[in-house]
Design a protein around this motif. Structure first.
Motif, PDB file in Angstrom:
ATOM      1  N   ARG A 154     -18.272   5.261  20.815  1.00  0.00           N
ATOM      2  CA  ARG A 154     -17.749   6.402  20.076  1.00  0.00           C
ATOM      3  C   ARG A 154     -18.930   7.228  19.589  1.00  0.00           C
ATOM      4  O   ARG A 154     -19.948   6.679  19.128  1.00  0.00           O
ATOM      5  N   ALA A 155     -18.807   8.522  19.710  1.00  0.00           N
ATOM      6  CA  ALA A 155     -19.900   9.410  19.315  1.00  0.00           C
ATOM      7  C   ALA A 155     -20.182   9.267  17.820  1.00  0.00           C
ATOM      8  O   ALA A 155     -19.301   8.917  17.015  1.00  0.00           O
ATOM      9  N   SER A 156     -21.421   9.556  17.478  1.00  0.00           N
ATOM     10  CA  SER A 156     -21.862   9.365  16.085  1.00  0.00           C
ATOM     11  C   SER A 156     -21.166  10.295  15.108  1.00  0.00           C
ATOM     12  O   SER A 156     -21.127  10.027  13.908  1.00  0.00           O
ATOM     13  N   ASN A 157     -20.591  11.394  15.606  1.00  0.00           N
ATOM     14  CA  ASN A 157     -19.922  12.345  14.716  1.00  0.00           C
ATOM     15  C   ASN A 157     -18.402  12.168  14.700  1.00  0.00           C
ATOM     16  O   ASN A 157     -17.676  13.049  14.236  1.00  0.00           O
ATOM     17  N   ALA A 158     -17.916  10.997  15.259  1.00  0.00           N
ATOM     18  CA  ALA A 158     -16.466  10.776  15.297  1.00  0.00           C
ATOM     19  C   ALA A 158     -15.895  10.628  13.893  1.00  0.00           C
ATOM     20  O   ALA A 158     -14.734  10.964  13.638  1.00  0.00           O
ATOM     21  N   GLY A 159     -16.708  10.121  12.975  1.00  0.00           N
ATOM     22  CA  GLY A 159     -16.265  10.020  11.587  1.00  0.00           C
ATOM     23  C   GLY A 159     -15.037   9.140  11.427  1.00  0.00           C
ATOM     24  O   GLY A 159     -14.964   8.027  11.960  1.00  0.00           O
ATOM     25  N   ASN A 160     -14.048   9.644  10.721  1.00  0.00           N
ATOM     26  CA  ASN A 160     -12.824   8.890  10.449  1.00  0.00           C
ATOM     27  C   ASN A 160     -11.730   9.124  11.486  1.00  0.00           C
ATOM     28  O   ASN A 160     -10.594   8.664  11.302  1.00  0.00           O
ATOM     29  N   VAL A 161     -12.068   9.834  12.563  1.00  0.00           N
ATOM     30  CA  VAL A 161     -11.078  10.068  13.612  1.00  0.00           C
ATOM     31  C   VAL A 161     -10.757   8.739  14.277  1.00  0.00           C
ATOM     32  O   VAL A 161     -11.652   8.001  14.702  1.00  0.00           O
ATOM     33  N   GLN A 162      -9.473   8.418  14.304  1.00  0.00           N
ATOM     34  CA  GLN A 162      -9.066   7.126  14.850  1.00  0.00           C
ATOM     35  C   GLN A 162      -9.286   7.086  16.370  1.00  0.00           C
ATOM     36  O   GLN A 162      -9.133   8.079  17.070  1.00  0.00           O
ATOM     37  N   GLY A 163      -9.633   5.907  16.890  1.00  0.00           N
ATOM     38  CA  GLY A 163      -9.842   5.747  18.331  1.00  0.00           C
ATOM     39  C   GLY A 163     -10.436   4.390  18.656  1.00  0.00           C
ATOM     40  O   GLY A 163     -11.000   3.705  17.790  1.00  0.00           O
ATOM     41  N   THR A 164     -10.313   4.013  19.905  1.00  0.00           N
ATOM     42  CA  THR A 164     -10.805   2.704  20.359  1.00  0.00           C
ATOM     43  C   THR A 164     -12.142   2.785  21.084  1.00  0.00           C
ATOM     44  O   THR A 164     -12.769   1.763  21.337  1.00  0.00           O
ATOM     45  N   GLY A 165     -12.578   3.975  21.477  1.00  0.00           N
ATOM     46  CA  GLY A 165     -13.792   4.089  22.283  1.00  0.00           C
ATOM     47  C   GLY A 165     -13.565   3.718  23.738  1.00  0.00           C
ATOM     48  O   GLY A 165     -14.518   3.496  24.488  1.00  0.00           O
ATOM     49  N   LEU A 166     -12.289   3.649  24.147  1.00  0.00           N
ATOM     50  CA  LEU A 166     -11.966   3.271  25.529  1.00  0.00           C
ATOM     51  C   LEU A 166     -11.481   4.452  26.361  1.00  0.00           C
ATOM     52  O   LEU A 166     -11.484   4.382  27.593  1.00  0.00           O
ATOM     53  N   GLY A 167     -11.043   5.514  25.709  1.00  0.00           N
ATOM     54  CA  GLY A 167     -10.380   6.599  26.430  1.00  0.00           C
ATOM     55  C   GLY A 167     -11.171   7.153  27.589  1.00  0.00           C
ATOM     56  O   GLY A 167     -10.690   7.192  28.725  1.00  0.00           O
ATOM     57  N   LEU A 168     -12.407   7.596  27.351  1.00  0.00           N
ATOM     58  CA  LEU A 168     -13.190   8.219  28.413  1.00  0.00           C
ATOM     59  C   LEU A 168     -13.641   7.193  29.452  1.00  0.00           C
ATOM     60  O   LEU A 168     -13.810   7.524  30.630  1.00  0.00           O
TER      61      LEU A 168
END
Length: 413
Positions: free
Chosen positions: A366-380
């Protein structure tokens, strides 16, 4: 023996003491005189050769031809070796043959031509040559046998080397398989660990939201505060959508890892296909976000697997929505380039920091600027795997703080 042909006593002594046999012959081919060596060579008693025809000292098979040779020499006498390059054979009185070398010369005696033949018995030399030749032949045979043995041993050695190479290759394959299995196990363990970590974090927040909203809805129902009740219903829907997206990511990755994704290409009509996607993404768009679609009239359909392409675009639009503010547009366009169809998803979101871009398709990144945006880091990562399945290529351009554009290129047919 008529020594009148050798008039000088000294010459007579030299004539008799020569180590070669010497025979003097007149023009008719009759032997006039022979020295002791010549008489011994042919097995005659002293004076026994005088008066004999020269051809009597030759094997029968050579006599007729020799008469012509003798006449030719008489017509043009000059010193030379006889039978140069050929084996010469003479005949003894007892009928045995022996190899000889003969040199010819001539002289004039009482104005008559006399031919002198200097004769050497070369039996020993011939025996030595024959022995040498037999040795050479044996050596050739031995060399051939040795070469054959070397060839056989070389072939055996090559076969042994081949077997060893095969065994080494097999061992390397086994080691590589073991390494891959260990790597696979490590990746699976990492995946499980990541899943537990993400599940404990990502699932807890929406589930807590659902639980708290359900409790508040009950209170608002008793108070008949319907607006607040609707607000929490929307929060529940949003949380459920988020959980669904997380589960979809893990299910998609699981199928990809197990090789259970079947690709079935078929004609995909772009207008209907893009309209369906635009309708499906409405459920997770932020307030004011609008997805626009555009495609050239020259490209009305594309031949690919529609489910895989849908998953790719759905994921890219979902990311564009998550990392953009409410009210920011999302553009989906199609272009034709060099025989391929390029889908582009453009947003005006937070962009991707330059240092993070090289890792963007890594699993769980996950990019360093993702912040509190929810995500798994698997999408891309999943998008990249899906693109590979349909012979696609994915790339992107991004400016930090201004937005990103993802390009997915697939074959037209």
């Amino acid at each position: 023996m008529d020594f009148s042909l050798v008039t000088n006593e000294a010459y007579r002594e030299i004539f008799q003491s020569m180590s070669e046999g010497i025979i003097m012959v007149d023009e008719a081919g009759t032997i006039a005189i022979a020295n002791r060596v010549a008489e011994q060579l042919f097995g005659f008693a002293p004076g026994g050769l005088a008066g004999a025809p020269l051809e009597s000292l030759l094997p029968e098979r050579y006599r007729k031809g020799h008469v012509n040779f003798r006449r030719a020499f008489n017509a043009d006498p000059h010193p030379r070796r006889m039978g140069f390059g050929r084996d010469l054979t003479a005949l003894r009185r007892d009928g045995t043959e022996f190899p000889v070398e003969i040199s010819l010369s001539f002289t004039q005696v009482q104005e008559k031509l006399m031919v002198m033949a200097f004769i050497s018995d070369i039996s020993q030399r011939k025996q030595a040559e024959d022995a040498l030749r037999r040795s050479e032949e044996q050596l050739i045979v031995y060399a051939a046998e040795l070469e054959k043995k070397v060839e056989l041993r070389t072939n055996a050695l090559n076969q042994t080397i081949s077997r060893l190479e095969e065994e080494i290759a097999e061992r390397k394959r086994a080691e590589e398989d073991a390494r891959r299995a260990l790597e696979r196990e490590r990746e699976l363990n990492e995946l499980k660990s990541k899943f537990v970590s993400i599940a404990s974090h990502e699932f807890r927040t929406p589930l807590s939201t659902v639980m708290s909203s359900v409790s508040l809805i009950r209170q608002y129902k008793e108070r008949q505060e319907y607006e607040k009740q609707d607000k929490h219903i929307d929060r529940i829907k949003s949380s459920v959508n988020h959980l669904t997206l997380i589960l979809n990511d893990f299910l998609s990755l699981g199928k990809l890892e197990e090789g259970k994704v079947d690709i079935q290409s078929e004609p995909v009509v772009l207008s209907a296909f893009l309209d369906e996607i635009r309708e499906e993404v409405q459920s997770f768009l932020k307030p004011g976000q609008v997805v626009t679609t555009a495609w050239p009239q020259a490209v009305m359909e594309v031949w690919t697997d529609p489910r895989t392409l849908r998953n790719i675009l759905f994921n890219l639009i979902s990311n564009a929505s998550k990392y953009s503010d409410p009210g920011k547009p999302i553009e989906v366009s199609v272009e034709q380039q060099n025989g391929r169809v390029v889908f582009q998803v453009r947003d005006q979101g937070i962009g991707i920091p330059a240092d993070d871009q090289k890792h963007l398709f890594d699993r769980f990144f996950r990019a360093s600027n993702a912040g509190n945006v929810q995500g798994t880091g698997l999408g891309l990562h999943i998008v990249k795997r899906y693109a590979d399945l349909i012979s696609g290529e994915i790339s992107f351009t991004s400016v930090y703080g201004e937005g990103s554009t993802f390009h997915v290129s697939i074959p037209h047919r």
